[in-house]
Design a protein around this motif. Structure first.
Motif, short mmCIF file in Angstrom:
data_model
loop_
_atom_site.label_atom_id
_atom_site.label_comp_id
_atom_site.label_asym_id
_atom_site.label_seq_id
_atom_site.Cartn_x
_atom_site.Cartn_y
_atom_site.Cartn_z
N ASP A 117 -14.41 -49.71 -58.05
CA ASP A 117 -14.43 -50.60 -59.65
C ASP A 117 -14.94 -48.94 -59.88
O ASP A 117 -13.49 -48.19 -60.88
N ASP A 118 -15.59 -48.29 -60.30
CA ASP A 118 -16.35 -46.83 -60.85
C ASP A 118 -16.10 -46.26 -59.68
O ASP A 118 -16.82 -46.29 -58.71
N PHE A 119 -15.17 -45.38 -59.79
CA PHE A 119 -15.04 -44.35 -58.72
C PHE A 119 -16.60 -43.57 -58.11
O PHE A 119 -16.13 -43.26 -56.75
N ASP A 120 -17.36 -43.35 -59.50
CA ASP A 120 -18.28 -42.36 -58.47
C ASP A 120 -18.96 -43.34 -58.31
O ASP A 120 -19.37 -42.38 -56.19
N ASP A 121 -19.46 -44.91 -58.74
CA ASP A 121 -20.81 -45.98 -57.64
C ASP A 121 -19.64 -45.75 -56.51
O ASP A 121 -20.45 -45.59 -55.31
N ALA A 122 -18.17 -45.82 -55.89
CA ALA A 122 -17.98 -45.74 -54.75
C ALA A 122 -17.84 -45.14 -53.79
O ALA A 122 -17.97 -45.37 -52.63
N VAL A 123 -17.80 -43.60 -54.35
CA VAL A 123 -18.21 -42.78 -53.57
C VAL A 123 -19.16 -42.43 -52.72
O VAL A 123 -19.45 -41.74 -51.95
N LEU A 124 -20.33 -42.71 -54.02
CA LEU A 124 -21.79 -43.11 -53.67
C LEU A 124 -22.05 -43.41 -52.24
O LEU A 124 -23.08 -43.48 -51.39
N ARG A 125 -21.45 -44.19 -52.70
CA ARG A 125 -21.99 -45.66 -51.74
C ARG A 125 -21.67 -45.05 -50.44
O ARG A 125 -21.71 -45.30 -49.35
N LEU A 126 -19.74 -44.55 -50.38
CA LEU A 126 -19.73 -43.99 -48.89
C LEU A 126 -20.48 -42.91 -48.15
O LEU A 126 -20.56 -43.14 -47.58
N ARG A 127 -21.32 -42.07 -49.25
CA ARG A 127 -21.93 -41.00 -48.56
C ARG A 127 -22.75 -41.66 -48.30
O ARG A 127 -23.26 -40.62 -46.83
#
Length: 219
Positions: free
Chosen positions: A175-185
């Motif tokens: 949804d929020d792209f940066d949040d999704a990347v952070l979750r993956l990290r």
């Protein structure tokens, strides 16, 4: 006399899958920029190469006969047929990377993920979800590459793919792209530390995503 170097710890294997239009490839590209020690395995495919793609970088593009020869020789760690084209992951490439301690990402579909789980039960599997069915439809339409009937087929396939969400270790909502990347990290870092993150509850979203697609939203 120097003492021998200790052998590298085996790398971690990450499987990232998603329905068409969920933004998986863009997420992985951003993740790679922030975690450069990760390696993405380049799949073989019989799909025609798009103008913007580079052979050996985006995919290894091969014909049906070459793919069948590799498959029959058991050269693939996993393989699947998606939208009338075959995709496969080189066994030798992945095993060599893991053996020298590199963490490897497989960008594959749920069918391939199921094969990986059987062969590598310690692999960490992640499924990327869109924030809503309407957002998924909008993303499929925005590509501007497909006819409405093809988009309708992709949407139904996306719903079918998402029905396998419970086979994965983690769900990540794009949804929020940066949040999704952070979750993956965070998932990557937790795995490297020998930990598992708590699962998030996406039951309400999944109920909406898995309903029968509204064909009137396609254009």
């Amino acid at each position: 006399m120097k003492s021998p170097q200790p052998p590298a710890r085996p790398g971690h294997l990450f499987v990232i899958a998603a329905p068409s239009g969920a933004g998986k490839t863009t997420l992985i590209e951003k993740l790679m920029g922030r975690e450069p020690s990760l390696v993405v395995s380049v799949s073989h495919t019989t799909r025609p190469k798009r103008a913007s793609e580079i052979d050996g970088v985006h995919y290894h593009f091969v014909d049906e006969a070459a793919f069948a020869s590799l498959r029959d020789a058991d050269e693939f760690l996993e393989w699947a047929r998606v939208f009338d084209h075959a995709y496969g992951t080189s066994r030798d490439t992945v095993i060599r990377q893991l053996a020298v301690g590199r963490d490897v990402i497989l960008e594959i579909d749920w069918q391939g993920a199921a094969q990986i789980r059987r062969r590598h039960p310690d692999a960490v599997s992640i499924f990327v979800l869109p924030p809503s069915q309407s957002a998924l439809i909008e993303r499929l339409n925005a590509r501007g590459q497909d006819r409405p009937e093809v988009i309708a087929k992709r949407l139904q396939q996306a719903v079918d793919d998402m029905s396998h969400h419970d086979e994965f270790d983690y769900l990540v909502v794009n949804d929020d792209f940066d949040d999704a990347v952070l979750r993956l990290r965070r998932i990557v870092k937790a795995t490297r530390g020998g930990e598992r993150l708590p699962k998030e509850d996406h039951s309400t979203l999944l109920g909406e995503l898995l309903r029968t697609p509204v064909q009137g939203q396609l254009r």
